[in-house]
Design a protein around this motif. Structure first.
Motif, PDB file in Angstrom:
ATOM      1  N   VAL A  43       0.971  -1.142  -0.113  1.00  0.00           N
ATOM      2  CA  VAL A  43       0.069  -0.111   0.072  1.00  0.00           C
ATOM      3  C   VAL A  43       1.014   1.451   0.065  1.00  0.00           C
ATOM      4  N   GLY A  44       2.207   1.052  -0.298  1.00  0.00           N
ATOM      5  CA  GLY A  44       3.107   2.109  -0.327  1.00  0.00           C
ATOM      6  C   GLY A  44       3.869   2.678   1.003  1.00  0.00           C
ATOM      7  N   SER A  45       3.507   1.979   2.011  1.00  0.00           N
ATOM      8  CA  SER A  45       4.439   2.498   2.996  1.00  0.00           C
ATOM      9  C   SER A  45       5.807   2.036   3.181  1.00  0.00           C
ATOM     10  N   VAL A  46       6.505   2.854   3.892  1.00  0.00           N
ATOM     11  CA  VAL A  46       7.848   2.594   4.188  1.00  0.00           C
ATOM     12  C   VAL A  46       7.933   1.989   5.380  1.00  0.00           C
ATOM     13  N   VAL A  47       8.393   0.653   5.394  1.00  0.00           N
ATOM     14  CA  VAL A  47       8.262  -0.082   6.724  1.00  0.00           C
ATOM     15  C   VAL A  47       9.850  -0.292   7.291  1.00  0.00           C
ATOM     16  N   LYS A  48       9.843   0.287   8.710  1.00  0.00           N
ATOM     17  CA  LYS A  48      11.046   0.116   9.515  1.00  0.00           C
ATOM     18  C   LYS A  48      10.677  -0.833  10.472  1.00  0.00           C
ATOM     19  N   LYS A  49      11.650  -1.848  10.868  1.00  0.00           N
ATOM     20  CA  LYS A  49      11.614  -2.817  11.894  1.00  0.00           C
ATOM     21  C   LYS A  49      12.790  -2.229  12.980  1.00  0.00           C
ATOM     22  N   ILE A  50      11.894  -2.150  14.211  1.00  0.00           N
ATOM     23  CA  ILE A  50      12.707  -1.871  15.462  1.00  0.00           C
ATOM     24  C   ILE A  50      12.352  -2.913  16.564  1.00  0.00           C
ATOM     25  N   SER A  51      13.037  -2.883  17.474  1.00  0.00           N
ATOM     26  CA  SER A  51      12.559  -3.705  18.568  1.00  0.00           C
ATOM     27  C   SER A  51      11.522  -2.881  19.638  1.00  0.00           C
ATOM     28  N   CYS A  52      10.940  -3.681  20.266  1.00  0.00           N
ATOM     29  CA  CYS A  52       9.902  -3.016  21.404  1.00  0.00           C
ATOM     30  C   CYS A  52      10.562  -2.004  22.314  1.00  0.00           C
ATOM     31  N   VAL A  53      11.645  -2.481  22.813  1.00  0.00           N
ATOM     32  CA  VAL A  53      12.363  -1.349  23.512  1.00  0.00           C
ATOM     33  C   VAL A  53      12.846  -0.104  22.910  1.00  0.00           C
ATOM     34  N   GLN A  54      13.264  -0.345  21.465  1.00  0.00           N
ATOM     35  CA  GLN A  54      13.783   0.798  20.731  1.00  0.00           C
ATOM     36  C   GLN A  54      12.428   1.752  20.750  1.00  0.00           C
ATOM     37  N   HIS A  55      11.281   1.144  20.196  1.00  0.00           N
ATOM     38  CA  HIS A  55       9.960   1.788  20.010  1.00  0.00           C
ATOM     39  C   HIS A  55       9.662   2.677  20.988  1.00  0.00           C
ATOM     40  N   ASP A  56       9.742   2.098  22.493  1.00  0.00           N
ATOM     41  CA  ASP A  56       9.055   2.689  23.639  1.00  0.00           C
ATOM     42  C   ASP A  56       9.908   3.940  23.898  1.00  0.00           C
ATOM     43  N   ALA A  57      11.366   3.852  23.633  1.00  0.00           N
ATOM     44  CA  ALA A  57      12.344   4.718  23.808  1.00  0.00           C
ATOM     45  C   ALA A  57      12.313   6.046  23.086  1.00  0.00           C
ATOM     46  N   ILE A  58      11.983   5.577  21.843  1.00  0.00           N
ATOM     47  CA  ILE A  58      11.847   6.658  20.742  1.00  0.00           C
ATOM     48  C   ILE A  58      10.583   7.371  20.687  1.00  0.00           C
ATOM     49  N   TYR A  59       9.505   6.690  20.888  1.00  0.00           N
ATOM     50  CA  TYR A  59       8.091   7.245  20.842  1.00  0.00           C
ATOM     51  C   TYR A  59       7.807   7.960  22.122  1.00  0.00           C
ATOM     52  N   ALA A  60       8.569   7.625  23.247  1.00  0.00           N
ATOM     53  CA  ALA A  60       8.177   8.319  24.192  1.00  0.00           C
ATOM     54  C   ALA A  60       8.786   9.773  24.330  1.00  0.00           C
ATOM     55  N   VAL A  70       8.922   7.291  29.359  1.00  0.00           N
ATOM     56  CA  VAL A  70       8.069   8.551  29.549  1.00  0.00           C
ATOM     57  C   VAL A  70       8.929   9.119  30.875  1.00  0.00           C
ATOM     58  N   LEU A  71       9.203   8.677  31.711  1.00  0.00           N
ATOM     59  CA  LEU A  71       9.440   9.398  32.876  1.00  0.00           C
ATOM     60  C   LEU A  71      11.076   9.962  32.606  1.00  0.00           C
ATOM     61  N   LYS A  72      11.741   8.960  31.917  1.00  0.00           N
ATOM     62  CA  LYS A  72      13.233   9.524  31.388  1.00  0.00           C
ATOM     63  C   LYS A  72      12.970  10.697  30.460  1.00  0.00           C
ATOM     64  N   GLU A  73      12.206  10.695  29.631  1.00  0.00           N
ATOM     65  CA  GLU A  73      11.993  11.848  28.671  1.00  0.00           C
ATOM     66  C   GLU A  73      11.536  13.152  29.381  1.00  0.00           C
ATOM     67  N   LEU A  74      10.755  12.728  30.460  1.00  0.00           N
ATOM     68  CA  LEU A  74      10.047  14.041  31.308  1.00  0.00           C
ATOM     69  C   LEU A  74      11.268  14.544  31.872  1.00  0.00           C
ATOM     70  N   ASP A  75      12.034  13.733  32.782  1.00  0.00           N
ATOM     71  CA  ASP A  75      13.242  14.315  33.453  1.00  0.00           C
ATOM     72  C   ASP A  75      14.190  15.053  32.602  1.00  0.00           C
ATOM     73  N   GLN A  76      14.474  14.498  31.375  1.00  0.00           N
ATOM     74  CA  GLN A  76      15.224  15.337  30.435  1.00  0.00           C
ATOM     75  C   GLN A  76      14.637  16.636  30.119  1.00  0.00           C
ATOM     76  N   TYR A  77      13.248  16.620  29.744  1.00  0.00           N
ATOM     77  CA  TYR A  77      12.820  17.820  29.477  1.00  0.00           C
ATOM     78  C   TYR A  77      12.726  18.699  30.649  1.00  0.00           C
ATOM     79  N   LEU A  78      12.501  18.270  31.950  1.00  0.00           N
ATOM     80  CA  LEU A  78      12.506  19.204  32.984  1.00  0.00           C
ATOM     81  C   LEU A  78      14.054  20.052  32.961  1.00  0.00           C
TER      82      LEU A  78
END
Length: 153
Positions: A34-51, A110-118
Motif C-alpha cells: 500500500v506504499g508504506s515505508v516499513v521500518k523494523k525496530i525492537s519494542c524497547v527501541q520503539h518505547d524509547a523513541i516514541y516516549a 516516559v519518565l526518562k524523557e520527562l526528566d530530560q525535558y525538565l
C-alpha cells in the motif's frame, strides 16, 4: 478512503520472538503493497523513541492546557489564544483514556524523557531569571535549526 493514504508514510513493525519470519514478512509485504515505508525496530527501541517524539509532546500539550485552565484568569487567557497556542495544544484534544494508558504502559521511558525535558526547562528558567539573552538565543538557535532541519526529511 484514499488510494494513496499510506504512500510514503512510515510504518513501524516491532516483531516479537514468537513471531515467525514468514508472518513478519507477510505483514511487511502488506504495508509495502500500500506504499508504506516499513521500518523494523525492537519494542524497547520503539518505547524509547516514541516516549520522546510522541508521548512527551502529548503530555506537554495536556500540561499546558491544564496550566491555563487551572489559572484564576483562565477565561481571560483562553479568550486571547492564537494560532501558536492552538497548534501546540491541538493534540490535547485527543483521547485522555488512550494517553493515560500509553503513559502508564510506557512509564519508564516516559519518565526518562520527562526528566530530560525538565532539565532543559529549568535551564531555560535559569537563563531567563539571570537575564541571559545570549544564552537563551543560543539555546533557541540550536532548537530552531534542528526544527528547520526536520522539514528537509
Amino acid at each position: 478512503a484514499k488510494a494513496d493514504l499510506f504512500v510514503g508514510k512510515q510504518t513501524i513493525l516491532c516483531p516479537l520472538q514468537e513471531n515467525s519470519p514468514q508472518d513478519t514478512d507477510l505483514i511487511e509485504g502488506f504495508w509495502q503493497s500500500v506504499g508504506s515505508v516499513v521500518k523494523k525496530i525492537s519494542c524497547v527501541q520503539h518505547d524509547a523513541i516514541y516516549a520522546a517524539v510522541s508521548h512527551l509532546p502529548h503530555i506537554l500539550s495536556y500540561a499546558l492546557m491544564a496550566s491555563v485552565v487551572n489559572s484564576e484568569d483562565a477565561d481571560q487567557k483562553l479568550s486571547h489564544v492564537g494560532a501558536g497556542f492552538k497548534d501546540f495544544t491541538r493534540i490535547a484534544a485527543s483521547s485522555p483514556e488512550m494517553w493515560r494508558d500509553i503513559c502508564l504502559g510506557n512509564r519508564t521511558a516516559v519518565l526518562k524523557e520527562l526528566d530530560q525535558y525538565l532539565l532543559i526547562v529549568n535551564h531555560m528558567r535559569k537563563l531567563i531569571s539571570e537575564n541571559d539573552g545570549a544564552g537563551l538565543e543560543k539555546l533557541f538557535n540550536k532548537a530552531s535549526k534542528a526544527r528547520q532541519d526536520l522539514d528537509v526529511l
